[in-house]
Design a protein around this motif. Sequence first.
Motif, PDB file in Angstrom:
ATOM      1  N   ARG A  45       0.652   4.548  -2.456  1.00  0.00           N
ATOM      2  CA  ARG A  45      -0.674   4.758  -3.009  1.00  0.00           C
ATOM      3  C   ARG A  45      -1.314   5.997  -2.367  1.00  0.00           C
ATOM      4  O   ARG A  45      -1.045   6.321  -1.211  1.00  0.00           O
ATOM      5  N   ARG A  48      -6.608   8.080  -0.319  1.00  0.00           N
ATOM      6  CA  ARG A  48      -8.026   7.903  -0.606  1.00  0.00           C
ATOM      7  C   ARG A  48      -8.329   6.530  -1.215  1.00  0.00           C
ATOM      8  O   ARG A  48      -9.481   6.104  -1.266  1.00  0.00           O
ATOM      9  N   GLU A  49      -7.303   5.852  -1.702  1.00  0.00           N
ATOM     10  CA  GLU A  49      -7.505   4.497  -2.224  1.00  0.00           C
ATOM     11  C   GLU A  49      -7.552   3.454  -1.116  1.00  0.00           C
ATOM     12  O   GLU A  49      -7.930   2.304  -1.358  1.00  0.00           O
ATOM     13  N   CYS A  62       0.831  -1.217   0.000  1.00  0.00           N
ATOM     14  CA  CYS A  62       0.000   0.000   0.000  1.00  0.00           C
ATOM     15  C   CYS A  62       0.865   1.266   0.000  1.00  0.00           C
ATOM     16  O   CYS A  62       0.355   2.361  -0.296  1.00  0.00           O
ATOM     17  N   LEU A  73      -8.523  -0.467  -1.271  1.00  0.00           N
ATOM     18  CA  LEU A  73      -7.393  -1.404  -1.293  1.00  0.00           C
ATOM     19  C   LEU A  73      -7.460  -2.385  -0.132  1.00  0.00           C
ATOM     20  O   LEU A  73      -7.342  -3.595  -0.315  1.00  0.00           O
TER      21      LEU A  73
END
Lengths: 172, 475
Positions: free
Chosen positions: B49, B52-53, B46, B57
């Motif tokens: 990234r 907000r993902e 992660c 995720l």
Amino acid sequence: MPAATHTLVIGYGSPIRGDDAIGPLGAEALAASALPAGVEVLARHVLTADLVPDLAAARRVIFLDACVGGHPGQVNVQALAPQPGLASTMAHVHDPRELLAWCVALYGRAPQAWLVSAEGASFDYAHCQLSACAQAALADMLGTVRAMLDEPDEGSQLPAGARVSAPCAGSV
Amino acid sequence: MSRTITIDPVTRIEGHARITLRLSESGRVEDARFHLTQFRGFEKFCEGRPYREMPALTARTCGICPVSHIMASSKACDHLLAVTIPPTAEMLRRVMNLAQIVQSHALSFFHLSSPDLLLGWDADPANRNVFGVMRQDPALARDGIRLRQIGQTIIELLGGKKIHPAWVVPGGVADPLQPDTREAIAALLPEGLEIARRTYGFYKALLPRFTDEARHFGTRPTLFLSLVTAKGQLEHYDGVLRVKDAQGRILEDQVPSTEYARLIGEAAEDWSYMKFPYFKPLGYPQGVYRVGPLARLNNADSCGTPYADVALAEFRTLQEDSPVTSSFHYHYARLVEIIYAFEMMERLLRSPDILDTRVRALARHNRDEGIGVSEAPRGTLMHHYRIDDSGLITWVNLIIATGHNNLAMNQAILQVAETYVEGNQLQEGMLNRVEAVIRCYDPCLSCASHAFGQMPLSLELVDARGRVVDRLARG
């Protein structure tokens, strides 16, 4: 349970694993199109036990799935029968034949069931991006399902294991 | 000559694990270990990234409890935004979280554990499965399916799909609740509550059969960790942390969840991919604690809903004058929580503000560190992120409910193995009891390791020279 009259189409697969998405994408395409009366369409990530009452209430169920092991792009149709011996050791993923066996055990009947599967070429994480082979197979899959839905009686006359479309060029 | 028994994989749990039992020359169990055997590494991949993902995720960690990850992750993102989400958004998130608890608890009780409870620990493994339950009590099995269906349907009505809904977002929820959706959800609740109460009654009547298991399934003292409300009531979405010991003394209370690291340390062992969280003031490995339904009910002063409070009072009679320490009673606690979930969802949906259209606070990131804590079905779930100025993730720490219970699960399988396993004459029922104590915790190893899969079960006795001297196999 009242007499079952309708057909249920369930497309399932992971939407983020490339060609595995062909089942739910097929279901979504069907749901967005004109369908004969008495047809219900569901798109699912996986098959779960909460689908059993819906399966048992249907006269006919057509599962749409991706498969591997054959020639990419090829679409197959096979009849499915209940198989209680497939009891899953986990609870969030089930084989359709297992869920048909649940129908028999809990509701005393299972619908006539068919699996329309498309051989995939790529199952990488790809966010609903189908391979070219799977794109072509999706059209064949939809044509096959529509033909089955148009049949007034007991579904496809195809023999079990029938291949209904050719593999992609170069994949054989 | 010492020997080792391996149970690989453990069945009727969510994910892949192995249990090894080390025996002395005389066949007595000397040690037991619960190994998590797969690794996916969400905390590392992660990184880099956009924050907000993260809800989407981390939801992919698991197909069983994605809603729980979406919830804790969105709360961590709320913290990064430095916003208080609109009250209606909080209520809607609560409804979805409770629906998730219903469907997950139903899965655990009816599908994974009822074969043992209904058919017996020593029943033929060929029949001791969900089909055996259907044959024995089809009405109970139908109730289980219906409860799960109701929970999943509520999630779908709110989020647009049953698995991995993208409706809970940083700052609140994406869309307000529509009146017809509220009515559709409300229409499901009476039936759900009726099934939950019927199942609770059924289980209470069944419970006297399990006196022996209740006495030996993970009864050794541990602490209990959970969220509670500011008033000390049962809480699943927000609130503050409480730690209670096996005598019922409150060791920590009203601890903001953002201060979790003051209470919880994490150790690692070279024989498992699952981390070993521990209560820092007691150190490792002494700081054993449990989370999940048993801990939540032990920690809560009350539930705050009528039927659940009656059930909680009955739960407390399982062990007078102290918290309920047997892990066997996780099953009981799960059923109490299902009752609570239906009552609380009904209360939330009746709120006059539930249809308010202000459901999302919009902001950019205003902090470089965010912590979100909620109660997943299996226990307290912690998401902790750090970001750079661009909002890209630089560091992630996830402490998963099943991970919190890791030390306690290891302690419990040792106790059960010492009680039931006779190494010189293996019986399948012995093996099943060792697995069953793990099932009490309803571990989600997909979450704890972020892996899943299944294989036939095998158990082997291996002598010091590596020779297989006995073997039991399933599948």
